[in-house]
Motif scaffolding. Structure first.
Motif, PDB file in Angstrom:
ATOM      1  N   LYS A 102       0.813  -1.213   0.000  1.00 48.24           N
ATOM      2  CA  LYS A 102       0.000   0.000   0.000  1.00 48.24           C
ATOM      3  C   LYS A 102       0.852   1.271   0.000  1.00 48.24           C
ATOM      4  CE  LYS A 102      -3.508   2.413   2.742  1.00 48.24           C
ATOM      5  NZ  LYS A 102      -4.342   2.374   3.975  1.00 48.24           N
ATOM      6  N   GLN A 103       1.788   1.363   0.931  1.00 46.30           N
ATOM      7  CA  GLN A 103       2.599   2.566   1.035  1.00 46.30           C
ATOM      8  C   GLN A 103       3.454   2.761  -0.202  1.00 46.30           C
ATOM      9  OE1 GLN A 103       2.283   4.833   3.665  1.00 46.30           O
ATOM     10  NE2 GLN A 103       3.335   6.059   2.105  1.00 46.30           N
ATOM     11  N   GLU A 134       1.290   4.200  -2.912  1.00 50.14           N
ATOM     12  CA  GLU A 134       0.993   5.605  -2.634  1.00 50.14           C
ATOM     13  C   GLU A 134       2.199   6.496  -2.931  1.00 50.14           C
ATOM     14  OE1 GLU A 134      -0.479   5.645   1.375  1.00 50.14           O
ATOM     15  OE2 GLU A 134      -2.531   5.155   0.744  1.00 50.14           O
ATOM     16  N   ASP A 135       3.393   6.021  -2.565  1.00 43.95           N
ATOM     17  CA  ASP A 135       4.609   6.794  -2.839  1.00 43.95           C
ATOM     18  C   ASP A 135       4.876   6.876  -4.343  1.00 43.95           C
ATOM     19  OD1 ASP A 135       4.952   7.112  -0.133  1.00 43.95           O
ATOM     20  OD2 ASP A 135       6.448   5.520   0.065  1.00 43.95           O
ATOM     21  N   LYS A 153       2.576   9.343  -6.199  1.00 40.22           N
ATOM     22  CA  LYS A 153       2.953  10.742  -5.978  1.00 40.22           C
ATOM     23  C   LYS A 153       4.022  11.212  -6.971  1.00 40.22           C
ATOM     24  CE  LYS A 153       1.905  10.677  -1.028  1.00 40.22           C
ATOM     25  NZ  LYS A 153       2.476  10.676   0.345  1.00 40.22           N
ATOM     26  N   LYS A 186      -3.630   8.302  -9.725  1.00 41.10           N
ATOM     27  CA  LYS A 186      -4.339   8.294  -8.456  1.00 41.10           C
ATOM     28  C   LYS A 186      -4.525   6.847  -8.014  1.00 41.10           C
ATOM     29  CE  LYS A 186      -6.952  12.616  -9.008  1.00 41.10           C
ATOM     30  NZ  LYS A 186      -8.308  13.233  -9.028  1.00 41.10           N
ATOM     31  N   ALA A 187      -4.560   6.663  -6.697  1.00 36.16           N
ATOM     32  CA  ALA A 187      -4.774   5.329  -6.142  1.00 36.16           C
ATOM     33  C   ALA A 187      -6.038   5.339  -5.291  1.00 36.16           C
ATOM     34  CB  ALA A 187      -3.584   4.904  -5.303  1.00 36.16           C
ATOM     35  N   TYR A 188      -6.792   4.238  -5.347  1.00 38.79           N
ATOM     36  CA  TYR A 188      -8.048   4.122  -4.616  1.00 38.79           C
ATOM     37  C   TYR A 188      -8.101   2.761  -3.920  1.00 38.79           C
ATOM     38  CZ  TYR A 188      -9.293   7.848  -7.915  1.00 38.79           C
ATOM     39  OH  TYR A 188      -9.308   8.998  -8.664  1.00 38.79           O
ATOM     40  N   TRP A 189      -8.538   2.754  -2.653  1.00 41.00           N
ATOM     41  CA  TRP A 189      -8.614   1.520  -1.879  1.00 41.00           C
ATOM     42  C   TRP A 189     -10.063   1.206  -1.526  1.00 41.00           C
ATOM     43  CZ3 TRP A 189      -4.196   0.911  -3.519  1.00 41.00           C
ATOM     44  CH2 TRP A 189      -3.099   1.726  -3.244  1.00 41.00           C
ATOM     45  N   ASP A 197      -8.454   5.641   5.922  1.00 44.33           N
ATOM     46  CA  ASP A 197      -7.318   5.211   5.115  1.00 44.33           C
ATOM     47  C   ASP A 197      -7.750   4.410   3.889  1.00 44.33           C
ATOM     48  OD1 ASP A 197      -8.208   2.970   6.402  1.00 44.33           O
ATOM     49  OD2 ASP A 197      -6.238   2.314   7.130  1.00 44.33           O
ATOM     50  N   HIS A 228     -11.030   4.362   0.550  1.00 44.63           N
ATOM     51  CA  HIS A 228     -11.949   5.239  -0.180  1.00 44.63           C
ATOM     52  C   HIS A 228     -13.368   4.698  -0.287  1.00 44.63           C
ATOM     53  CE1 HIS A 228      -7.815   6.105  -1.529  1.00 44.63           C
ATOM     54  NE2 HIS A 228      -8.223   7.349  -1.511  1.00 44.63           N
TER      55      HIS A 228
END
Length: 411
Positions: A313-314, A317-318, A321, A327-330, A342, A344
């Protein structure tokens, strides 16, 4: 080439194969392993127990009969299977063994209906089909060995790092023991890992998607520990990797393979959708685009039970960026803390949510995850009107059918 008469005979068996195909392939594997037990070192025993391998072969035999006069129609399926065969080390001299046992299985299951004429036609047809596989695989073996950093068979890799990514998934960073270069690969491809596991009578070979971009000095695989579930035993190979393999240990790898790969020539917006450990090839694709400084619009959508089992996950996300248009969606079906913020969406991916987060359906879609998850995503995309040629997905394990999975889910 088959004669018109032989083609007509083969096509006449299509309705029979539709009914008895799985019984034939089940008997085929029984005969094959009884006469050639050494092949137990190649096949995935879990897929055998669950009937997945038998069903996949039955589908392949049925398709071969249906399109025997237009084998070019099934060439994509042939290439997909050939990638797996090359990765496993299947050789040309094993095809006659398969043919002999397949014909014997047809004869035993169909009984008097399997006339000498039908068996003769199938023997001839099998020779033609096997010839196609052998030719395609020979080219793949040559390419795997002769490419820069390539090799034949299996090569020793050292576990340079082992990283816990979630409560159920760990990553293994693998570097060649000989210190040489490693072959590049297409994002989305996999490697076969060959393991001699203490206490196991046979060698175990498993395919794991590469979970980082090509061009690194290592290969990375991210493996889910398959616990015993609903009567199915724990995964022998994944438990071994999680519980016994440590940094510094050696694993044997085949060169990267697989036909599920990101099209780097396409400049259209791209949507990656994954469920569970299906995130691994999606991360490889995402990392590749970002490494290449692609200007494509990227949506990365991942579904998991909750944050505890959400791997990478991290990192995602990194990575997002670093991209201009990503874009990321969970989506969590059972979040540990629903108000943590944490993720969406709570629940499951549905069409209204996709339509809300995606600016348009006009994109190319890649998805991977459990078969029911993929059937659901495929159904959503088709319902939205996404063109089938813009939908790409990867099965972990024997090739299945999303239509069959949708039927199971319905009832």
């Amino acid at each position: 080439m088959l004669s018109e008469k032989m083609i007509a005979i083969i096509k006449s068996t299509v309705p029979v194969l539709e009914v008895h195909g799985t019984a034939i392939t089940k008997r085929f594997y029984q005969l094959l392993f009884a006469s050639h037990p050494e092949l137990l070192n190649v096949f995935n025993h879990a897929n055998q127990r669950q009937g997945k391998q038998q069903a996949a072969l039955a589908n392949a035999v049925y398709a071969a009969a249906l399109y025997i006069d237009k084998l070019e129609t099934i060439l994509p399926a042939v290439k997909q299977i050939a990638h797996k065969h090359r990765s496993l080390g299947i050789t040309a001299d094993q095809y006659p063994i398969v043919g002999q046992n397949l014909l014997q299985a047809i004869k035993e299951v169909l009984g008097d209906a399997a006339t000498e004429e039908i068996l003769g036609a199938w023997a001839e047809a099998y020779g033609v089909i096997a010839g196609v596989f052998i030719q395609v695989e020979a080219e793949m073996y040559k390419e795997a060995e002769e490419q820069q950093g390539g090799w034949a068979g299996y090569r020793a890799f050292r576990v340079e790092r082992k990283v816990r990514e979630s409560s159920v998934i760990s990553s293994f960073y693998l570097v060649p023991e000989d210190g040489g270069a490693i072959a590049s690969f297409k994002p989305g491809q996999y490697v076969s890992v060959k393991m001699d596991i203490p206490g196991e009578a046979n060698t175990h070979i498993r395919q794991y998607s590469l979970s980082d971009a090509p061009g690194k000095p290592y290969y990375r695989i991210s493996v889910k520990k398959e616990e015993a579930h609903h009567g199915d035993p724990a995964g022998v190979a994944s438990v071994y990797l999680h519980e016994q393999v440590k940094e510094g240990d050696m694993l044997l790898l085949s060169a990267p393979a697989g036909d599920f790969a990101l099209d780097l020539e396409d400049s259209r917006p791209v949507v990656f959708i994954s469920g569970g450990v299906g995130v691994t090839p999606m991360v490889s694709m995402l990392n590749t685009l970002v490494d290449l400084k692609s200007e494509r619009t990227i949506a990365f959508i991942h579904a998991a039970h909750n944050d505890e089992v959400h791997a990478l996950k991290q990192q995602v996300e990194d990575t997002v960026k670093q991209a201009q248009h990503a874009k990321a969606y969970w989506c969590y079906s059972n979040p540990v803390a629903p108000d943590a913020g944490d993720f969406h969406k709570e629940g499951y991916i549905d069409l209204p949510w996709l339509q809300e987060i995606l600016p348009s359906k006009e994109a190319v879609y890649y998805f991977c995850g459990p078969a029911p998850f993929m059937a659901h995503i495929n159904q959503l995309l088709l319902e939205w009107g996404v063109a089938s040629e813009d939908i790409h997905y990867e099965f972990f394990g024997p090739k299945g059918s999303l239509e069959e999975e949708a039927e199971k889910a319905a009832g």
